[in-house]
Design an enzyme around this catalytic site. Sequence first.
Site, short mmCIF file in Angstrom:
data_model
loop_
_atom_site.label_atom_id
_atom_site.label_comp_id
_atom_site.label_asym_id
_atom_site.label_seq_id
_atom_site.Cartn_x
_atom_site.Cartn_y
_atom_site.Cartn_z
N GLU A 68 0.85 -1.20 0.00
CA GLU A 68 0.00 0.00 0.00
C GLU A 68 0.88 1.24 0.00
OE1 GLU A 68 -3.55 1.91 2.81
OE2 GLU A 68 -3.10 -0.25 2.89
N ASP A 70 0.25 5.40 0.58
CA ASP A 70 -0.80 6.28 1.11
C ASP A 70 -0.45 7.75 1.09
OD1 ASP A 70 -2.43 4.10 1.85
OD2 ASP A 70 -1.49 3.95 3.82
N GLU A 72 -2.58 10.55 3.08
CA GLU A 72 -3.70 10.72 4.00
C GLU A 72 -3.68 12.15 4.53
OE1 GLU A 72 -4.46 6.38 5.95
OE2 GLU A 72 -2.65 7.42 6.62
#
Length: 254
Positions: A68, A70, A72
């Site tokens: 993953e 990310d 955010e």
Amino acid sequence: MFESNITFYFHTGALVIGSGFGSKLSYGSGFFHLRIKLPDKDSAGVVTAFYAWSNMLQLTSHTGKHDELDFEFLGNREGKPYTLQTNVFSNGQGNREQRLQLWFDPTTDFHTYKILWNQHQIVFYVDNIPIRVFKNNTSIGVNYPTQPMQIEVSLWDGDSWATDGGKTKTDWSHAPFKAYFQGFNIDGCPSDTQNHSSTEQCYSSSDYWWNRNKFWKLDSNQQRAYRDVRNKYMNYDYCSDRPRFPNPPLECLQ
């Protein structure tokens, strides 16, 4: 390659709080773009995310450990700045958070966020400025993302952790929380989650421009901008967190 111009919002519900969209295909490498205008006013506890991830339902790995990448965006009380957190998971191992304060107000206009992923490096960009680089250090035993990943966007309730470590809660009187998106753009190598050789081709083929030498490392201008942003705006780096990691992760020693 495709584009979209989308607005969505969320408010409290009985079970699930959030909304999102994403790619139908998975990709084995690429350059992923999105323009975002974040929720304004009081957005404490609200997380807006732009990320690539290996869908847990489609993993070929028997361990079920995912990859993953990310972006955010962690909301805050009105008048207080957003925090941008990035993270990298490889073979299920995450805990690689880095956080910085943006040098602009991300709620007043659209800004561009990009992720480059090839066999040499992963780079996170804000308005074409590299803010994070994760190098391929498999030669020293550091896992590196290699699984096919879908590209997704979501807006969701992170009340338990997102703002002040969860101490500042979401004020639902300000709902709905609205985020705006433009130019969801994928330059990627489609990869079959059931066919490992297709992922290897996504890494090795120079037919894909993001795999060419130019994108194996930052150039001198990018390196200068990268250092400048991190020196001025970074406020957390897992590599420097000795209480959490008394022995720094291997990639932090490079």
